[in-house]
Design an enzyme around this catalytic site. Structure first.
Site, short mmCIF file in Angstrom:
data_model
loop_
_atom_site.label_atom_id
_atom_site.label_comp_id
_atom_site.label_asym_id
_atom_site.label_seq_id
_atom_site.Cartn_x
_atom_site.Cartn_y
_atom_site.Cartn_z
N HIS A 49 0.69 -1.39 -0.23
CA HIS A 49 -0.52 -0.11 -0.09
C HIS A 49 1.01 1.12 -0.54
O HIS A 49 0.95 2.04 1.14
CB HIS A 49 -1.11 0.29 1.37
CG HIS A 49 -2.39 -0.70 0.99
ND1 HIS A 49 -2.71 -1.15 1.93
CD2 HIS A 49 -3.11 -1.16 0.06
CE1 HIS A 49 -3.39 -1.80 1.32
NE2 HIS A 49 -4.25 -1.70 0.55
N ASN B 125 -2.03 0.17 7.97
CA ASN B 125 -0.85 0.52 9.44
C ASN B 125 -0.48 1.93 9.86
O ASN B 125 -0.65 2.19 10.29
CB ASN B 125 0.57 -0.53 9.52
CG ASN B 125 1.44 0.15 8.58
OD1 ASN B 125 2.31 0.65 8.39
ND2 ASN B 125 1.17 -0.41 6.77
N THR C 67 -2.43 -8.53 11.50
CA THR C 67 -1.38 -7.70 11.84
C THR C 67 -1.29 -6.88 12.25
O THR C 67 -0.52 -6.91 13.13
CB THR C 67 -0.60 -8.92 10.65
OG1 THR C 67 -1.08 -7.99 9.30
CG2 THR C 67 -0.91 -10.37 10.40
N CYS D 125 1.75 -8.25 14.50
CA CYS D 125 3.28 -8.70 13.83
C CYS D 125 4.08 -7.67 14.72
O CYS D 125 4.12 -6.79 15.11
CB CYS D 125 3.24 -8.31 12.57
SG CYS D 125 3.98 -6.68 11.73
N SER E 78 4.95 -0.04 4.95
CA SER E 78 5.09 0.79 3.16
C SER E 78 5.43 1.77 3.13
O SER E 78 6.19 2.28 1.02
CB SER E 78 3.82 -0.16 2.76
OG SER E 78 2.85 0.43 3.07
N GLU F 229 -5.74 -7.99 3.79
CA GLU F 229 -5.41 -8.69 4.67
C GLU F 229 -6.28 -10.38 4.82
O GLU F 229 -6.38 -11.22 4.54
CB GLU F 229 -4.55 -8.51 5.57
CG GLU F 229 -4.09 -9.32 6.55
CD GLU F 229 -3.63 -9.63 7.44
OE1 GLU F 229 -3.06 -7.84 7.89
OE2 GLU F 229 -3.47 -9.62 8.83
N HIS G 62 0.04 -9.11 1.15
CA HIS G 62 -1.00 -8.86 1.81
C HIS G 62 -1.85 -10.62 2.43
O HIS G 62 -2.84 -11.03 2.85
CB HIS G 62 -1.94 -7.96 1.80
CG HIS G 62 -1.64 -6.40 2.21
ND1 HIS G 62 -1.69 -5.74 1.34
CD2 HIS G 62 -1.92 -6.17 3.92
CE1 HIS G 62 -1.53 -4.63 1.90
NE2 HIS G 62 -1.46 -4.78 3.12
S1 SF4 Z 1 3.50 -5.11 8.94
FE1 SF4 Z 1 3.92 -6.74 9.89
S2 SF4 Z 1 2.44 -8.62 8.88
FE2 SF4 Z 1 2.31 -6.26 7.61
S3 SF4 Z 1 4.26 -6.70 5.79
FE3 SF4 Z 1 5.00 -6.32 7.54
S4 SF4 Z 1 6.21 -7.30 8.73
FE4 SF4 Z 1 4.79 -8.35 7.35
#
Ligand code: SF4
Length: 291
Positions: free
Chosen positions: A42, A220, A161, A190, A262, A126, A74
């Site tokens: 993303h 996130n 996650t 995570c 990301s 996800e 995802h």
């Molecule tokens: S935030 Fe965590 S679950 Fe998502 S891609 Fe990164 S390491 Fe993987």
């Protein structure tokens, strides 16, 4: 102005892995096309860069008859992966290992006859990939947990996650009260998410103004923004340096930068450099705090 960068910034391990795998595949000559269903991560700038390198983003496999499918970070629903296999597509699976671990848990719980509750956003890729069957109930912040009706006595509970840990704890407490004979709780949040949210909280407390740099569709990044905004009213969510507004800053402000998982390092650097170069000459300038 002083610029402070949050401890856990830039690509997380899963995103770095996915982008590197995609770039590697795009370097291989391929006449039949390389596709991804939805964006592999993303972040608009990274996605644009991958598309310049030849990645075609599609919505489904309807119009694809050959070539390579890059499974995004995802993950993808098992039914879509089988469809791609049946069409003879080459698969490059960049699903983050943390996300993959949630898939393994769900599959084994389903085999053992458990009902499953997933705490997360049902519209996020996800969760859509994970919940490829009607037997899974998805709940989020807007759900009244008292109204969730699960008939099974054996229930498995897992989290998206990127879910804030505190909200997962709230959900766990609510479902413990439901009196299931067995409730198996899995901590699928995570580590990167946990660390990033903690660093964001710390930084938001210690600066005058805080910027969350990350994609608009990045779960996130949106969480980080919510966390920062609760602590510091002068919090802003931007995708890149072009969205910076000089009216947000005062002379001698300390400005914190937090990034989504990301967001590549070069975008964070561009934001930091641009802030350092803002010339705030008017001391009485008023700061406009957007809600
Ligand atoms: S935030 Fe965590 S679950 Fe998502 S891609 Fe990164 S390491 Fe993987």
């Amino acid at each position: 102005m002083k610029v402070k960068l949050a401890k856990n910034s830039g690509f997380c391990f899963g995103v770095r892995r996915a982008v590197n795998m995609a770039i590697k595949e795009l370097e291989v000559e391929n006449t039949k096309g390389i596709y991804s269903i939805g964006h592999i991560i993303h972040n608009r700038d990274v996605v644009d860069d991958l598309s310049r390198k030849g990645l075609k983003v599609i919505e489904n496999l309807k119009d694809v008859d050959g070539g390579t499918l890059i499974i995004r970070c995802h993950g993808l629903a098992a039914s879509v992966i089988s469809e791609a296999k049946n069409k003879g597509l080459k698969l490059i699976d960049t699903t983050c290992p943390y996300v993959f671990s949630s898939h393994r848990i769900v599959n084994s719980l389903l085999k053992e006859g458990y009902s499953i509750i997933v705490v997360g956003d049902k519209n996020h890729p996800e969760i859509q990939a994970l919940c490829d069957t009607d037997d899974i109930v998805v709940v989020d912040e807007n759900t009244d947990f008292d109204l969730v009706n699960i008939k099974s006595k054996k229930v498995g509970l897992i989290a998206q996650t990127t879910l804030p840990f505190n909200f997962y704890k709230k959900a766990i407490r609510a479902f413990l009260k439901k009196g299931f004979v067995e409730l198996r709780i899995f901590n699928t949040i995570c580590n990167d998410t946990k660390k990033r949210q903690l660093s964001a909280k710390r930084l938001a407390k210690s600066v005058d103004c805080i910027l969350v740099v990350g994609g608009r569709f990045s779960a996130n990044s949106k969480r980080l923004y919510q966390i920062c905004k609760k602590i510091n009213p002068r919090a802003y969510h931007i995708e890149n340096s072009s969205e910076l507004d000089e009216g947000w800053f005062l002379k001698e402000d300390s400005v914190g930068i937090v990034s989504g998982a990301s967001t590549p390092d070069y975008i964070i650097k561009q934001v930091a450099d641009r802030i350092r170069n803002i010339d705030i000459s008017c001391k009485d300038k008023k700061v406009v705090v957007k809600s």
